[in-house]
Motif scaffolding. Structure first.
Motif, PDB file in Angstrom:
ATOM      1  N   TRP A 287       1.097  -1.269   0.106  1.00 58.04           N
ATOM      2  CA  TRP A 287      -0.055  -0.050  -0.058  1.00 58.04           C
ATOM      3  C   TRP A 287       0.918   1.330   0.078  1.00 58.04           C
ATOM      4  O   TRP A 287       0.639   2.327  -0.564  1.00 58.04           O
ATOM      5  CB  TRP A 287      -0.965   0.044   1.201  1.00 58.04           C
ATOM      6  N   SER A 288       1.965   1.157   0.966  1.00 52.55           N
ATOM      7  CA  SER A 288       2.833   2.344   0.769  1.00 52.55           C
ATOM      8  C   SER A 288       3.414   2.749  -0.423  1.00 52.55           C
ATOM      9  O   SER A 288       3.487   3.865  -1.001  1.00 52.55           O
ATOM     10  CB  SER A 288       4.039   2.194   1.901  1.00 52.55           C
ATOM     11  N   CYS A 289       3.885   1.567  -1.327  1.00 52.52           N
ATOM     12  CA  CYS A 289       4.439   1.868  -2.679  1.00 52.52           C
ATOM     13  C   CYS A 289       3.503   2.432  -3.539  1.00 52.52           C
ATOM     14  O   CYS A 289       3.569   3.171  -4.388  1.00 52.52           O
ATOM     15  CB  CYS A 289       4.830   0.403  -3.285  1.00 52.52           C
ATOM     16  N   GLY A 290       2.301   1.836  -3.521  1.00 53.02           N
ATOM     17  CA  GLY A 290       1.020   2.288  -4.443  1.00 53.02           C
ATOM     18  C   GLY A 290       0.833   3.761  -4.137  1.00 53.02           C
ATOM     19  O   GLY A 290       0.623   4.661  -4.959  1.00 53.02           O
ATOM     20  N   PHE A 291       0.634   4.228  -2.758  1.00 56.35           N
ATOM     21  CA  PHE A 291       0.280   5.618  -2.383  1.00 56.35           C
ATOM     22  C   PHE A 291       1.399   6.452  -2.814  1.00 56.35           C
ATOM     23  O   PHE A 291       1.025   7.693  -3.309  1.00 56.35           O
ATOM     24  CB  PHE A 291       0.126   5.425  -0.796  1.00 56.35           C
TER      25      PHE A 291
ATOM     26  N   TYR B  56      -6.617  13.529  -1.329  1.00 59.58           N
ATOM     27  CA  TYR B  56      -5.649  12.427  -0.720  1.00 59.58           C
ATOM     28  C   TYR B  56      -6.464  11.267  -0.250  1.00 59.58           C
ATOM     29  O   TYR B  56      -5.733  10.134  -0.210  1.00 59.58           O
ATOM     30  CB  TYR B  56      -5.044  13.037   0.652  1.00 59.58           C
ATOM     31  N   LEU B  57      -7.699  11.354  -0.112  1.00 57.50           N
ATOM     32  CA  LEU B  57      -8.471   9.920   0.194  1.00 57.50           C
ATOM     33  C   LEU B  57      -8.377   9.273  -0.885  1.00 57.50           C
ATOM     34  O   LEU B  57      -8.448   7.944  -0.780  1.00 57.50           O
ATOM     35  CB  LEU B  57      -9.930  10.454   0.755  1.00 57.50           C
ATOM     36  N   TYR B  58      -8.695   9.773  -2.109  1.00 57.12           N
ATOM     37  CA  TYR B  58      -8.522   9.054  -3.382  1.00 57.12           C
ATOM     38  C   TYR B  58      -7.332   8.311  -3.664  1.00 57.12           C
ATOM     39  O   TYR B  58      -7.302   7.255  -4.044  1.00 57.12           O
ATOM     40  CB  TYR B  58      -8.826  10.253  -4.604  1.00 57.12           C
ATOM     41  N   ARG B  59      -6.239   8.997  -3.321  1.00 59.34           N
ATOM     42  CA  ARG B  59      -4.916   8.487  -3.430  1.00 59.34           C
ATOM     43  C   ARG B  59      -4.772   7.282  -2.567  1.00 59.34           C
ATOM     44  O   ARG B  59      -4.102   6.310  -2.860  1.00 59.34           O
ATOM     45  CB  ARG B  59      -3.738   9.441  -3.279  1.00 59.34           C
ATOM     46  N   THR B  60      -5.213   7.690  -1.304  1.00 57.80           N
ATOM     47  CA  THR B  60      -5.171   6.410  -0.379  1.00 57.80           C
ATOM     48  C   THR B  60      -6.074   4.943  -0.704  1.00 57.80           C
ATOM     49  O   THR B  60      -5.584   4.017  -0.596  1.00 57.80           O
ATOM     50  CB  THR B  60      -5.911   6.972   0.956  1.00 57.80           C
ATOM     51  N   VAL B  61      -7.188   5.461  -1.565  1.00 61.77           N
ATOM     52  CA  VAL B  61      -7.959   4.314  -1.867  1.00 61.77           C
ATOM     53  C   VAL B  61      -7.350   3.719  -3.059  1.00 61.77           C
ATOM     54  O   VAL B  61      -7.469   2.245  -3.109  1.00 61.77           O
ATOM     55  CB  VAL B  61      -9.400   4.819  -2.359  1.00 61.77           C
ATOM     56  N   VAL B  62      -6.896   4.519  -4.035  1.00 62.03           N
ATOM     57  CA  VAL B  62      -6.131   3.786  -5.265  1.00 62.03           C
ATOM     58  C   VAL B  62      -4.623   3.114  -4.528  1.00 62.03           C
ATOM     59  O   VAL B  62      -4.544   2.068  -5.156  1.00 62.03           O
ATOM     60  CB  VAL B  62      -5.487   4.996  -6.041  1.00 62.03           C
TER      61      VAL B  62
END
Length: 380
Positions: A240-244, A262-268
């Motif tokens: 998840w950290s890499c994806g974020f 930022y919520l969108y980026r967290t979900v992605v």
């Protein structure tokens, strides 16, 4: 301008049915766990349901505010209350049914219509609403359905217990994943002016590519969880950290609000744990190659750990079955991925019309305006 067809309307009705059944199955499975005294599993199932519902309500309400110019405060307050009680998706389904019915069944026979009721406007309204719904279902799929599928598989493998409700939950999870991934591609291609129609054969190839690669990854995560829960949690947090971080580097502009962005980026970042997600409409050959090469190496690494460090486990029949299914689904998934990109990707479909690659996302300024908030978002 693509049309909202009768087939799309039937697909819409099917999505509503699956949505309602999925909610019922979730509460049924959770209640079964509570009745059997397995409170942790029941709470976990409800937590996934609650998390996905909160996130989808936030995005749905934000999109309502962004789409309305000079919204009526009373109307906005009513919409807020509906979303507060977690029924926002059903309001969107209501509008989709309203415009979808007009576009699919009434527009062909209508002659005297106003400008706002003209066929192109109605079709665009229906397609835009369906695209929003499909996006929300993608969020729900990877915030709720996919984690629930992982939990159910883990319970079956770890505790060697099974019941009809568990199999029903697994079946509904696979249906939800399959429906949401294909449905979103259909809606996205209809909403973006420069994309070709998604025909039956490409739909099937895309479906099997996504479903098989996700299945292989879910089985792999289940295996490493059986080996060590802490290792599994660490791996998921690392991914998840890499994806974020990747979404931060891409400087996504999906939402108008910084908080929602930022919520969108967290979900992605969460979605990227389970499947590839192109968030900027750029070329994906290198990124998707790195992504699935990494997944392949991690999957093989997990199997080798079992073979060399836990040899007694490999003698059990379930490991042989799960291991073979993991490798087979991974290989077939990669094959379907290659077939899709070589023969059915929009680059191939649009080459003769000099259309842009779906992964390139280079369109005219007019098309960008029509595409709305999805102009910088492409799911592959």
């Amino acid at each position: 301008m693509m049309k909202f067809t009768k087939q799309d309307f039937i697909f819409l009705v099917g999505g509503i049915i699956i949505q309602v059944v999925d909610i019922g199955v979730d509460f049924w499975v959770a209640s079964k766990y509570f009745c059997e005294g397995q409170y942790s599993w029941g709470i976990l199932i409800l937590c996934f349901r609650g998390l996905s519902s909160v996130v989808t309500q936030l995005f749905s309400y934000e999109w309502f505010k962004n789409d309305w110019e000079n919204p009526d405060p009373e109307k906005l307050k009513w919409i807020f209350l509906v979303h507060f009680f977690h029924c926002g998706i059903f309001i969107r389904y209501w509008f989709a049914l309203k415009y979808g019915c007009q576009a699919a069944f009434k527009q062909n026979s209508s002659r005297d219509v106003s400008e706002t009721d003209c066929p192109n406007f109605i079709h665009k309204q229906a397609i835009d609403i369906m695209t929003d719904i499909s996006m929300l279902k993608v969020f729900k799929t990877f915030l709720e359905t996919t984690p629930q599928l992982f939990v159910q598989i883990y319970i079956l493998m770890e505790h060697d217990t099974n019941s009809f409700c568990q199999y029903a939950a697994i079946f509904m999870s696979f249906c939800g994943i399959s429906f949401s991934t294909v449905d979103y591609q259909i809606s996205l291609r209809k909403s973006l002016p420069d994309k070709d129609e998604f025909h039956v054969l490409p739909k099937l190839v895309y479906l099997f590519y996504k479903l098989l690669t996700i299945t292989s990854w879910m089985l792999s995560i289940s295996l490493i969880t059986l080996l060590s829960v802490r290792s599994s949690v660490f791996l998921l947090i690392l991914l998840w950290s890499c994806g974020f971080c990747w979404t931060l580097k891409q400087h996504t502009t999906f939402c108008k609000s910084k908080v929602m962005e930022y919520l969108y980026r967290t979900v992605v970042g969460i979605i990227l744990i389970f499947t590839f997600f192109n968030i900027k409409g750029r070329k994906t050959k290198v990124c998707i190659s790195i992504y699935y090469a990494t997944h392949t190496l991690v999957t093989l690494g997990i199997l080798f750990v079992y073979l060399f460090w836990k040899p007694f486990v490999t003698k059990e029949i379930y490991f042989t079955i799960v291991g073979l299914l993991t490798i087979l689904s991974l290989v077939l998934g990669i094959i379907f991925l290659i077939v899709y990109y070589r023969h059915f990707h929009p680059t191939v479909y649009c080459r003769q019309q000099t259309c842009s690659d779906e992964a390139d996302g280079v369109t005219g300024e007019k098309d960008r305006v029509e595409a709305g908030r999805f102009q910088n978002f492409i799911m592959q």
